[in-house]
Write a protein that holds these residues in place. Structure first.
Motif: not given
Length: 290
Positions: A157, A149-152
């Motif tokens: 982080r 789910y890196s983009r959402t």
């Protein structure tokens, strides 16, 4: 004055897990979650006497450790899209860190110290030994979640975890070990120019309001909480009763965005439940478009 580096010892590898740890504790796709790279740096620190201006040079040693270096580098480069050059520039090339005080009661309880990098790209937080071990145990699941789910994902982080201990070379006292994590700053450094309000929301009302003292001290940079948002919404709606625009006043992002947001929040919270983490809040920035 700038310390003079005298020599550097080659790194060594250390497994933070106890020797009796069972193999079943490790994942099949095991990275370096249980490992740290350690080294020592010897340097001369020069200070100037406040009485007579006489310089004094003291040989000092810095013991450094980088936890799970490969995993965090993969997160930075491949998952978060940050190059090593960009990361190094923010951490070491932008100037001294900026200290700030969190208004979080949780942070006050654990006694964490917070810094921003000079360019505002990263936040640095000191953590206790128990927190460090807990986070390293969570790291395999966090790593897998962020790859998916890196983009959402709305989770913090984490870009690195380190420890440092500095002491005089001829001293028997080896000083205090400081462990800290590096996180992406949620808002950009220039956020104060366009973000009019910030809210830290937990979905709770117990103690969830900013103090008058902090409001006076920080003004528009103060981080508001759940009760502050509820009062603001109630105030605006009461000013123009019956108005469609004021009755819809609040955090409205549209049906599609709301559905996507809640879906991702559920996935993020699912990870936190698996890791038995309960202290979680949503940081919201409001931009006045008028």
């Amino acid at each position: 004055m700038t310390p003079q580096i005298v020599s550097y010892w080659t790194e060594r590898i250390w497994n933070w897990k106890r020797e009796e740890a069972e193999e079943s504790d490790l994942e099949e796709d095991d990275w370096d979650w249980n490992w740290s790279t350690e080294g020592q740096l010897r340097f001369n620190a020069t200070t100037i006497s406040s009485k007579d201006g006489t310089p004094k040079t003291t040989p000092r040693i810095a013991e450094l450790a980088v936890f799970a270096p490969d995993t965090f580098q993969h997160l930075r480069n491949s998952v978060f899209g940050v190059s090593e050059e960009e990361y190094r520039q923010s951490m070491f090339g932008a100037g001294p860190f900026i200290s700030f005080q969190s208004n979080s009661k949780g942070a006050a309880r654990v006694g964490g110290v917070f810094f921003f990098t000079r360019d505002g790209a990263y936040m640095i937080k000191t953590i206790k030994k128990e927190e460090a071990r807990t986070f390293l145990k969570m790291l395999p699941k966090y790593h897998k979640h962020m790859k998916r789910y890196s983009r959402t994902s709305l989770l913090t982080r984490f870009c690195g975890m380190y420890s440092v201990r500095i002491y005089d070379e001829d001293s028997l006292d080896h000083g205090h070990l400081h462990t800290f994590v590096v996180m992406n700053a949620v808002f950009p450094a220039e956020a104060s120019r366009f973000i009019s309000e910030r809210f830290d929301l937990k979905g709770s009302t117990i103690g969830r309001e900013v103090s008058e003292e902090e409001l006076k001290k920080k003004g528009s940079d103060a981080v508001l909480k759940d009760l502050d948002l509820a009062r603001e919404v109630q105030l605006v709606r009461s000013m123009e009763k019956g108005s469609v625009s004021t009755q819809n006043y609040g955090i409205n992002i549209g049906a599609h965005a709301k559905s996507a947001l809640l879906s991702q929040l559920r996935e993020d919270v699912k990870l936190l439940v698996e890791c038995q983490v309960m202290d979680y809040s949503l940081l919201v920035g409001v931009v006045d478009m008028d």
